[in-house]
Motif scaffolding. Structure first.
Motif, PDB file in Angstrom:
ATOM      1  N   HIS A  87       0.898  -0.980  -0.021  1.00 44.12           N
ATOM      2  CA  HIS A  87       0.069   0.005   0.062  1.00 44.12           C
ATOM      3  C   HIS A  87       1.154   1.262  -0.024  1.00 44.12           C
ATOM      4  CE1 HIS A  87      -2.975   2.961   0.738  1.00 44.12           C
ATOM      5  NE2 HIS A  87      -2.682   2.973   2.210  1.00 44.12           N
ATOM      6  N   THR A  90       2.783   1.981  -3.272  1.00 44.14           N
ATOM      7  CA  THR A  90       1.916   2.490  -4.538  1.00 44.14           C
ATOM      8  C   THR A  90       1.196   3.496  -4.103  1.00 44.14           C
ATOM      9  OG1 THR A  90       0.106   0.640  -3.875  1.00 44.14           O
ATOM     10  CG2 THR A  90       2.040   0.322  -5.600  1.00 44.14           C
ATOM     11  N   ALA A  91       0.857   4.104  -3.013  1.00 40.70           N
ATOM     12  CA  ALA A  91       0.058   5.150  -2.686  1.00 40.70           C
ATOM     13  C   ALA A  91       0.597   6.350  -3.426  1.00 40.70           C
ATOM     14  CB  ALA A  91      -0.180   5.287  -1.011  1.00 40.70           C
ATOM     15  N   PRO A  92      -0.399   7.205  -3.830  1.00 41.44           N
ATOM     16  CA  PRO A  92       0.168   8.518  -4.126  1.00 41.44           C
ATOM     17  C   PRO A  92       0.891   9.545  -3.337  1.00 41.44           C
ATOM     18  CG  PRO A  92      -2.296   8.306  -4.696  1.00 41.44           C
ATOM     19  CD  PRO A  92      -1.847   7.117  -3.738  1.00 41.44           C
ATOM     20  N   ASP A  93       0.436   9.162  -2.077  1.00 41.06           N
ATOM     21  CA  ASP A  93       1.165   9.827  -0.882  1.00 41.06           C
ATOM     22  C   ASP A  93       1.712   8.902   0.092  1.00 41.06           C
ATOM     23  OD1 ASP A  93       2.270  11.656   1.449  1.00 41.06           O
ATOM     24  OD2 ASP A  93       0.583  13.036   0.922  1.00 41.06           O
ATOM     25  N   ALA A  94       2.822   8.637  -0.148  1.00 42.39           N
ATOM     26  CA  ALA A  94       3.643   7.478   0.723  1.00 42.39           C
ATOM     27  C   ALA A  94       3.543   7.802   2.327  1.00 42.39           C
ATOM     28  CB  ALA A  94       4.909   7.244   0.231  1.00 42.39           C
ATOM     29  N   ARG A 171      10.018   5.091  -1.443  1.00 45.88           N
ATOM     30  CA  ARG A 171       8.932   6.098  -1.484  1.00 45.88           C
ATOM     31  C   ARG A 171       8.919   6.937  -0.366  1.00 45.88           C
ATOM     32  NH1 ARG A 171       4.367   5.167  -3.813  1.00 45.88           N
ATOM     33  NH2 ARG A 171       4.163   7.602  -3.384  1.00 45.88           N
TER      34      ARG A 171
END
Length: 272
Positions: A87, A90-94, A171
């Motif tokens: 998660h 791959t999240a836009p905002d790690a 990330r």
């Protein structure tokens, strides 16, 4: 005495009930049912006072399930870390994704405690730290690098865990860390000032003792060992370190948290 026995029986019955429910699940990936059952099991263990722990552990149904409880705990923690590493990776905002991790504060408090113990042991500022069993969600490894201001190498025998850990670190923009695939059974440790043995490395006390004996053979004299352990009912979730089975090490300090940080911490020095 009757009340004490009743409390012990109630604690044991709850642990047995939750264990059997977890064992019946088709998988241990995070989800409402899995999370609720693991949360209940952890709370049942934490709520067992030390004065009752021996009786709870000796309860026939708990004792019969001891290995199963540890196995469920280890597999559940691994599944949880894999899911959250994927998660965060791959999240836009790690960083926002990391902030939502439910056990983030526990990791931060434990690694802060361990960093203080390393400093108290008189090691000064280490120049090289290795973490055996860094896992797919390497929050402890990242925490050591920040708290100790030293380069840290996370080592794990699982290639997927290493790949996920690298992605998480990238990330999050973490510096001073790298991750390599290696097994505690044969990794070279002579170049490190501090070596951390994660709680899940060594599935049983005897397996952990064998790893510690091997570590004593390959760590350099004077290097520090920090081994995560457990005490009392918490040994149902993590295997304890047997302090009497650490030849080659001088035990400097043992700390047993009494809050919701589950792991104890053993600090030792590789004898000259």
């Amino acid at each position: 005495m009757t009340t004490e026995l009743s409390d012990t029986t109630l604690s044991a019955d709850r642990i047995v009930h939750l264990t059997d429910q977890l064992a019946a699940l088709p998988h241990l990936r995070p989800g409402p049912d899995t999370d609720a059952l693991f949360g209940g099991l952890v709370q049942a263990v934490l709520a067992t006072p030390d004065r009752q722990a021996g009786d709870v552990l000796a309860h026939p149904e708990v004792h019969r399930r001891k290995d199963a409880i540890r196995d469920l705990s280890a597999r559940g923690e691994t599944a949880l870390e894999h899911a959250w590493a994927e998660h965060i990776g791959t999240a836009p905002d790690a960083r926002a994704a990391l902030a939502a991790f439910p056990y983030l504060d526990n990791y931060r408090r434990l690694t802060a405690l361990e960093a203080r113990l390393i400093a108290h042991a008189g090691a000064g500022t280490p120049t090289s730290v290795a973490v055996l069993g860094s896992g797919p969600l390497p929050l402890s490894t990242l925490g050591y690098a920040h708290a100790l201001d030293a380069p840290v190498v996370g080592l794990d025998r699982d290639a997927t865990a290493v790949a996920l850990a690298r992605r998480v670190a990238e990330r999050l923009g973490s510096a001073n860390v790298r991750f390599e695939q290696a097994d505690a059974a044969d990794v070279a440790l002579g170049g490190y000032d501090v070596v951390v043995l994660a709680a899940l490395v060594g599935e049983t006390p005897s397996a952990k003792a064998a790893i510690l004996r091997r570590m004593a053979d390959v760590m350099r004299p004077g290097a520090l060992l920090l081994a995560r352990s457990a005490r009392g009912a918490r040994t149902l979730l993590y295997p304890p370190v047997d302090l009497a089975a650490m030849p080659g090490f001088e035990v400097l300090e043992v700390v047993h948290p009494t809050d919701d940080v589950i792991n104890s911490v053993v600090v030792a020095r590789r004898a000259a």
